[in-house]
Structures are given as structure tokens and as C-alpha cells.
Enzyme design. Structure first.
Site, PDB file in Angstrom:
ATOM      1  N   HIS A  35       0.903  -1.294   0.138  1.00 54.54           N
ATOM      2  CA  HIS A  35      -0.019  -0.229  -0.408  1.00 54.54           C
ATOM      3  C   HIS A  35       0.718   1.102   0.437  1.00 54.54           C
ATOM      4  O   HIS A  35       0.259   2.403   0.185  1.00 54.54           O
ATOM      5  CB  HIS A  35      -0.875  -0.017   1.385  1.00 54.54           C
ATOM      6  CG  HIS A  35      -1.799  -1.300   1.412  1.00 54.54           C
ATOM      7  ND1 HIS A  35      -1.295  -2.473   1.576  1.00 54.54           N
ATOM      8  CD2 HIS A  35      -2.700  -1.187   0.459  1.00 54.54           C
ATOM      9  CE1 HIS A  35      -2.711  -2.904   1.322  1.00 54.54           C
ATOM     10  NE2 HIS A  35      -3.580  -2.767   1.163  1.00 54.54           N
ATOM     11  N   GLY A  49      -5.675  11.330  10.586  1.00 52.74           N
ATOM     12  CA  GLY A  49      -6.224  10.678   9.833  1.00 52.74           C
ATOM     13  C   GLY A  49      -6.295  11.029   8.236  1.00 52.74           C
ATOM     14  O   GLY A  49      -6.772   9.401   7.657  1.00 52.74           O
ATOM     15  N   ARG A  55      -4.269  16.359   5.891  1.00 56.08           N
ATOM     16  CA  ARG A  55      -4.444  17.247   6.992  1.00 56.08           C
ATOM     17  C   ARG A  55      -1.939  16.658   6.816  1.00 56.08           C
ATOM     18  O   ARG A  55      -2.203  17.657   7.256  1.00 56.08           O
ATOM     19  CB  ARG A  55      -4.162  16.605   8.600  1.00 56.08           C
ATOM     20  CG  ARG A  55      -3.983  17.005   9.622  1.00 56.08           C
ATOM     21  CD  ARG A  55      -4.982  18.194   9.814  1.00 56.08           C
ATOM     22  NE  ARG A  55      -6.495  17.847  10.333  1.00 56.08           N
ATOM     23  CZ  ARG A  55      -6.348  19.340  10.501  1.00 56.08           C
ATOM     24  NH1 ARG A  55      -6.088  20.661  10.233  1.00 56.08           N
ATOM     25  NH2 ARG A  55      -7.665  19.522  10.016  1.00 56.08           N
ATOM     26  N   ARG A 114      -3.644   5.184  -3.338  1.00 53.78           N
ATOM     27  CA  ARG A 114      -5.304   5.378  -2.908  1.00 53.78           C
ATOM     28  C   ARG A 114      -5.369   6.817  -2.203  1.00 53.78           C
ATOM     29  O   ARG A 114      -6.483   7.233  -1.033  1.00 53.78           O
ATOM     30  CB  ARG A 114      -5.345   4.618  -1.746  1.00 53.78           C
ATOM     31  CG  ARG A 114      -5.768   3.528  -1.949  1.00 53.78           C
ATOM     32  CD  ARG A 114      -5.410   2.104  -0.961  1.00 53.78           C
ATOM     33  NE  ARG A 114      -6.328   1.150  -1.615  1.00 53.78           N
ATOM     34  CZ  ARG A 114      -6.529   0.023  -0.933  1.00 53.78           C
ATOM     35  NH1 ARG A 114      -8.483   0.869  -0.600  1.00 53.78           N
ATOM     36  NH2 ARG A 114      -6.945  -1.008  -1.800  1.00 53.78           N
ATOM     37  N   ARG A 172       0.652   9.411  16.700  1.00 51.34           N
ATOM     38  CA  ARG A 172      -0.928   9.370  15.930  1.00 51.34           C
ATOM     39  C   ARG A 172      -0.966  10.996  15.852  1.00 51.34           C
ATOM     40  O   ARG A 172      -0.818  11.325  17.230  1.00 51.34           O
ATOM     41  CB  ARG A 172      -1.882   7.900  16.444  1.00 51.34           C
ATOM     42  CG  ARG A 172      -3.122   9.395  15.964  1.00 51.34           C
ATOM     43  CD  ARG A 172      -4.768   7.766  15.711  1.00 51.34           C
ATOM     44  NE  ARG A 172      -5.504   8.541  16.474  1.00 51.34           N
ATOM     45  CZ  ARG A 172      -6.119   9.269  15.279  1.00 51.34           C
ATOM     46  NH1 ARG A 172      -6.303   9.250  14.220  1.00 51.34           N
ATOM     47  NH2 ARG A 172      -7.654   9.565  15.899  1.00 51.34           N
ATOM     48  N   GLY A 221      -4.338  13.032  15.979  1.00 54.93           N
ATOM     49  CA  GLY A 221      -5.612  13.439  15.749  1.00 54.93           C
ATOM     50  C   GLY A 221      -6.796  13.813  15.722  1.00 54.93           C
ATOM     51  O   GLY A 221      -6.500  14.395  17.491  1.00 54.93           O
ATOM     52  N   SER A 222      -8.084  13.238  15.783  1.00 54.45           N
ATOM     53  CA  SER A 222      -9.413  13.892  16.761  1.00 54.45           C
ATOM     54  C   SER A 222     -10.044  13.397  17.136  1.00 54.45           C
ATOM     55  O   SER A 222      -9.979  12.086  16.906  1.00 54.45           O
ATOM     56  CB  SER A 222     -10.104  14.674  15.400  1.00 54.45           C
ATOM     57  OG  SER A 222     -11.069  13.833  14.612  1.00 54.45           O
ATOM     58  N   GLU A 233     -12.110   8.150  19.709  1.00 54.81           N
ATOM     59  CA  GLU A 233     -11.459   8.086  18.228  1.00 54.81           C
ATOM     60  C   GLU A 233     -11.509   6.409  18.128  1.00 54.81           C
ATOM     61  O   GLU A 233     -11.954   5.683  17.916  1.00 54.81           O
ATOM     62  CB  GLU A 233      -9.965   8.763  18.348  1.00 54.81           C
ATOM     63  CG  GLU A 233      -9.132   8.002  19.453  1.00 54.81           C
ATOM     64  CD  GLU A 233      -8.688   7.463  18.983  1.00 54.81           C
ATOM     65  OE1 GLU A 233      -7.533   6.870  18.156  1.00 54.81           O
ATOM     66  OE2 GLU A 233      -8.748   5.760  19.303  1.00 54.81           O
ATOM     67  N   MET A 234     -10.877   6.211  17.013  1.00 52.32           N
ATOM     68  CA  MET A 234     -11.209   5.442  15.843  1.00 52.32           C
ATOM     69  C   MET A 234     -10.398   4.402  15.800  1.00 52.32           C
ATOM     70  O   MET A 234     -10.245   3.644  14.930  1.00 52.32           O
ATOM     71  CB  MET A 234     -11.864   5.595  15.246  1.00 52.32           C
ATOM     72  CG  MET A 234     -12.762   6.371  15.015  1.00 52.32           C
ATOM     73  SD  MET A 234     -14.465   7.060  13.627  1.00 52.32           S
ATOM     74  CE  MET A 234     -14.997   5.063  13.857  1.00 52.32           C
ATOM     75  N   GLU A 235      -8.605   4.759  16.202  1.00 55.70           N
ATOM     76  CA  GLU A 235      -6.909   4.452  15.792  1.00 55.70           C
ATOM     77  C   GLU A 235      -6.629   3.491  16.828  1.00 55.70           C
ATOM     78  O   GLU A 235      -5.707   2.995  16.460  1.00 55.70           O
ATOM     79  CB  GLU A 235      -6.774   5.028  14.565  1.00 55.70           C
ATOM     80  CG  GLU A 235      -7.098   5.068  13.779  1.00 55.70           C
ATOM     81  CD  GLU A 235      -8.836   6.324  13.460  1.00 55.70           C
ATOM     82  OE1 GLU A 235      -8.337   7.182  14.204  1.00 55.70           O
ATOM     83  OE2 GLU A 235      -9.906   6.779  12.451  1.00 55.70           O
ATOM     84  N   SER A 255     -12.307  17.180  19.168  1.00 55.49           N
ATOM     85  CA  SER A 255     -13.112  18.342  18.045  1.00 55.49           C
ATOM     86  C   SER A 255     -14.721  18.121  18.519  1.00 55.49           C
ATOM     87  O   SER A 255     -15.393  19.507  17.903  1.00 55.49           O
ATOM     88  CB  SER A 255     -13.011  17.279  16.416  1.00 55.49           C
ATOM     89  OG  SER A 255     -13.406  15.748  16.623  1.00 55.49           O
ATOM     90  N   ASP A 256     -14.931  17.061  19.653  1.00 60.47           N
ATOM     91  CA  ASP A 256     -16.589  16.941  20.077  1.00 60.47           C
ATOM     92  C   ASP A 256     -16.946  16.859  21.130  1.00 60.47           C
ATOM     93  O   ASP A 256     -16.193  16.587  21.205  1.00 60.47           O
ATOM     94  CB  ASP A 256     -17.288  16.620  18.386  1.00 60.47           C
ATOM     95  CG  ASP A 256     -16.877  14.990  18.359  1.00 60.47           C
ATOM     96  OD1 ASP A 256     -15.643  15.310  17.715  1.00 60.47           O
ATOM     97  OD2 ASP A 256     -17.889  14.802  18.761  1.00 60.47           O
ATOM     98  N   ARG A 279     -10.436  23.431  13.799  1.00 59.07           N
ATOM     99  CA  ARG A 279      -9.648  22.519  14.314  1.00 59.07           C
ATOM    100  C   ARG A 279      -8.354  22.426  13.706  1.00 59.07           C
ATOM    101  O   ARG A 279      -7.277  22.152  14.525  1.00 59.07           O
ATOM    102  CB  ARG A 279     -10.416  21.585  13.683  1.00 59.07           C
ATOM    103  CG  ARG A 279     -11.963  20.631  14.222  1.00 59.07           C
ATOM    104  CD  ARG A 279     -12.126  19.078  13.490  1.00 59.07           C
ATOM    105  NE  ARG A 279     -12.585  19.702  11.907  1.00 59.07           N
ATOM    106  CZ  ARG A 279     -14.197  19.513  11.899  1.00 59.07           C
ATOM    107  NH1 ARG A 279     -14.414  20.177  12.598  1.00 59.07           N
ATOM    108  NH2 ARG A 279     -14.383  20.112  10.482  1.00 59.07           N
TER     109      ARG A 279
HETATM  110  N1  ADE Z   1     -13.452  11.675  16.354  1.00 58.30           N
HETATM  111  C1  ADE Z   1     -13.733  12.630  16.872  1.00 58.30           C
HETATM  112  N2  ADE Z   1     -14.799  12.411  16.890  1.00 58.30           N
HETATM  113  C2  ADE Z   1     -15.412  11.176  17.572  1.00 58.30           C
HETATM  114  C3  ADE Z   1     -16.703  10.921  17.352  1.00 58.30           C
HETATM  115  N3  ADE Z   1     -17.504  11.497  18.384  1.00 58.30           N
HETATM  116  N4  ADE Z   1     -16.161   9.613  17.279  1.00 58.30           N
HETATM  117  C4  ADE Z   1     -15.496   8.728  16.825  1.00 58.30           C
HETATM  118  N5  ADE Z   1     -14.512   9.324  16.854  1.00 58.30           N
HETATM  119  C5  ADE Z   1     -14.473  10.565  16.761  1.00 58.30           C
END
Ligand code: ADE
Length: 232
Positions: free
Chosen positions: A4, A20, A24, A43, A87, A89-90, A179-181, A203-204, A217
């Protein structure tokens, strides 16, 4: 070249920043690095190497989620000898006192991802940050007078949860944000005995329902990036 990543051996620095979003990565390279070149476009997962204060450093997008970051981390480590994976990230806040734009260092990453359940035959594995990078990042934040929070985060496989209330269990048990990673990154780094750290900007908030704008952001990202760049 790996499956990859189209870089040649030696194109990627020992230390890499991993947002991510590949755009960015492009922005970080254009804003902070000198003598920059692009080592990956497969990709559109852009990757760049350049110099930060005279030292080589790379930056590359990972995409979203544990499977995506796991593929890139695996190839960066095993094919390109990357040793420090950071990493940037947000994340979404799970706690009242974790506010929009706060910076969180992920000391550990809980997860609802199936990847480690599969890997450890149903047993729990606790993916953790590199102590070396964590301690260094703390020192850098302190020297720059940047306030940070640190603790357990949740790496989730879902962004849009069917049951919105499910976040409350993690919140009760002290998880700071979602987050997701990170759990994927920490696990792959541990497997190959290299260093990894996730630095996150809020971020939220799932507590207040607030979101940052994309402009906010960008600016709040800067403190996090500047800490990460100094980890070279
Ligand atoms: N990354 C930033 N905000 C998130 C959320 N609310 N859920 C999952 N990943 C995120």
C-alpha cells in the site's frame, strides 16, 4: 515498495506523524517541513518526508479505523523500519471537564474493535502508549506551556452508534474520549517492539453536543502538531 506504500527503502524517516486525513498530512508537510518530497500517492494516502529543525521526519495519512491504520503501521514498521509512530488525530469528549480543543495523550486505548479479541482468542489485551514517547511529549508540552490531559481513551469501530447512550459506560469508567485508531496503532507497535503515541485534540463532545468548526480544528490542531514534531 510495499503493498500500500510506493516509497523506496530509505524514503521514510524513523519518526512519522500519522493524521487520519491525508490532506492533513499534506498541510503539515507544507506548513512545517523543509526540503519536502512526497513518497506515497497510492489511494491518495499522501505521505511526505522533510526536515523539521534540520531533522528528518515523515508524515502520512492513515485513513479511518483500526483496519486502515493497522495496515499502514504494519508496512511502515516492517518494510520501512519506522521506529516512532505518532498519531495526531481528533476525538470526541466523554467527560464534562474535557472541553473542545483540549489535547489528550492516550496512555491506553480500550476498544470495541474485534481485532484484538480475534488476535488473543477472546482474552483482553491492553494496548498502551510508549512510555518513552509519552514522557517526552509531557516534557515538551510543559516547556511550551500547553496544558494537556492524559488517560484511557476508547478506540471505537463505530462513529454513528446505534445506541447513543452506550458512551456512558465508558465515561463512568473514566475513559476520556473516543476516536477510532489508537488501539490498532499501539497493538501493531507493541508486536514489532517500536514506539507509538496518540496525541488527540477534542473536536466534539458527546456530553454537550458541541462541535468545532473546520477552521477551529485547523488552529487547535497546531499545538498538538508542534508537540508531535518536537518528538523527533
Ligand atoms: N473522532 C472525533 N470525534 C469522534 C467521535 N465522536 N467518535 C469517534 N471518533 C471521533
Amino acid at each position: 515498495m510495499s503493498i500500500h506504500i510506493e516509497a523506496k527503502k530509505g524514503d521514510i524517516a524513523e519518526t512519522i506523524l500519522l493524521p487520519g486525513d491525508p490532506l492533513r498530512a499534506k498541510w503539515i508537510a507544507e506548513t512545517y517541513l523543509e526540503e519536502t518530497f512526497c513518497f506515497n500517492k497510492i489511494r491518495n494516502m499522501f505521505g511526505y518526508t522533510g526536515l523539521y529543525q534540520g531533522k528528518p521526519i515523515s508524515v502520512m495519512g492513515t485513513g479511518m479505523g483500526v483496519p486502515s491504520i493497522s495496515i499502514y503501521a504494519h508496512e511502515l514498521i516492517t518494510e520501512y523500519d519506522v521506529k516512532n509512530l505518532i498519531r495526531v488525530g481528533s476525538a470526541g469528549s466523554y467527560q464534562k471537564d474535557i472541553k473542545l480543543r483540549d489535547i489528550v495523550f492516550a496512555m491506553a486505548a480500550s476498544s470495541n474493535s474485534g481485532l484484538n479479541t480475534l488476535r488473543f482468542n477472546g482474552a483482553d489485551y491492553a494496548p498502551t502508549a510508549s512510555f518513552k514517547l509519552f514522557q517526552k511529549a509531557l516534557d515538551i508540552a510543559k516547556s511550551k506551556n500547553i496544558a494537556i490531559k492524559a488517560g484511557n481513551v476508547l478506540t471505537s469501530d463505530e462513529f454513528y452508534a446505534d445506541n447513543f447512550e452506550s458512551y456512558k459506560k465508558w465515561s463512568e469508567f473514566g475513559v476520556l474520549c473516543v476516536e477510532m485508531e489508537s488501539a490498532g496503532l499501539y497493538t501493531i507497535a507493541a508486536k514489532h517492539q517500536v514506539e507509538a503515541l496518540s496525541i488527540l485534540t477534542i473536536s466534539d463532545s458527546l456530553i454537550s453536543g458541541e462541535h468545532t468548526t473546520s477552521k477551529e480544528r485547523e488552529t487547535s490542531f497546531k499545538d498538538m502538531i508542534e508537540i508531535a514534531l518536537e518528538l523527533t
